[in-house]
Design an enzyme around this catalytic site. Structure first.
Site, PDB file in Angstrom:
ATOM      1  N   HIS A  54      -1.868 149.558 -24.777  1.00  0.00           N
ATOM      2  CA  HIS A  54      -1.490 149.067 -23.454  1.00  0.00           C
ATOM      3  C   HIS A  54      -2.553 148.131 -22.899  1.00  0.00           C
ATOM      4  CE1 HIS A  54      -0.446 149.971 -19.018  1.00  0.00           C
ATOM      5  NE2 HIS A  54       0.313 148.998 -19.474  1.00  0.00           N
ATOM      6  N   PHE A 108      -0.254 121.982 -24.495  1.00  0.00           N
ATOM      7  CA  PHE A 108      -0.324 123.217 -23.703  1.00  0.00           C
ATOM      8  C   PHE A 108       0.686 124.279 -24.142  1.00  0.00           C
ATOM      9  CE2 PHE A 108      -1.906 119.678 -21.135  1.00  0.00           C
ATOM     10  CZ  PHE A 108      -3.234 120.082 -21.032  1.00  0.00           C
ATOM     11  N   SER A 109       1.020 124.283 -25.419  1.00  0.00           N
ATOM     12  CA  SER A 109       1.900 125.315 -25.985  1.00  0.00           C
ATOM     13  C   SER A 109       1.034 126.477 -26.448  1.00  0.00           C
ATOM     14  CB  SER A 109       2.714 124.736 -27.147  1.00  0.00           C
ATOM     15  OG  SER A 109       3.652 123.812 -26.671  1.00  0.00           O
ATOM     16  N   ASN A 110       0.468 127.166 -25.476  1.00  0.00           N
ATOM     17  CA  ASN A 110      -0.441 128.275 -25.728  1.00  0.00           C
ATOM     18  C   ASN A 110      -0.136 129.386 -24.737  1.00  0.00           C
ATOM     19  OD1 ASN A 110      -2.310 126.780 -27.654  1.00  0.00           O
ATOM     20  ND2 ASN A 110      -2.373 125.461 -25.850  1.00  0.00           N
TER      21      ASN A 110
END
Length: 131
Positions: free
Chosen positions: A20, A120-122
């Site tokens: 978690h 910015f594909s993070n």
């Protein structure tokens, strides 16, 4: 042989070991990864596999309660932001400067590199619980 969705052995091991509020990151081919962060490199060539395909695959096995994205995705890659929101419609999103997102990669269990070639594909995924 493993029967479920994630068959990459390194990635499957990382997901199975998460608890978690642990973090796992996924990103484009150009994201710099801190030296001490485990990198699972899935990139084959430009756009293969795509960021969204890898995210879908991971979401099939990982319970996610919150995600972290760069502020810049809002203006520099709104299509990707829309696709992320469609996959995670009820998950809290925290935006931060891209520079902070890069620093926070050092806190993740692993970084999964895709062949994505859009800015910015993070994302950082924060694991939830299934009970």
């Amino acid at each position: 042989m493993k029967k479920t969705t994630v068959i990459n052995s390194e990635l499957s091991t990382v997901i199975a070991g998460m608890g978690h509020m642990d973090w796992l990151s996924i990103g484009d081919a150009g994201m710099p990864v801190p030296m001490d962060t485990k990198k699972i490199d899935l990139a084959l060539t430009k756009q293969l596999p795509s960021f969204i395909d890898v995210l879908k695959n991971i979401l099939a096995e990982l319970e996610v309660q919150k995600i972290y994205l760069a502020d810049e995705i809002k203006t520099q890659n709104p299509k990707q932001l829309t696709a992320i929101k469609e996959l995670l419609p009820d998950v809290e999103i925290e935006f931060m400067p891209h520079s902070q997102l890069k620093k926070d990669l050092s806190k993740t269990h692993a970084f999964v590199r895709t062949g994505e070639m859009t800015p910015f594909s993070n994302i950082i995924l924060e694991s939830g619980v299934t009970f």
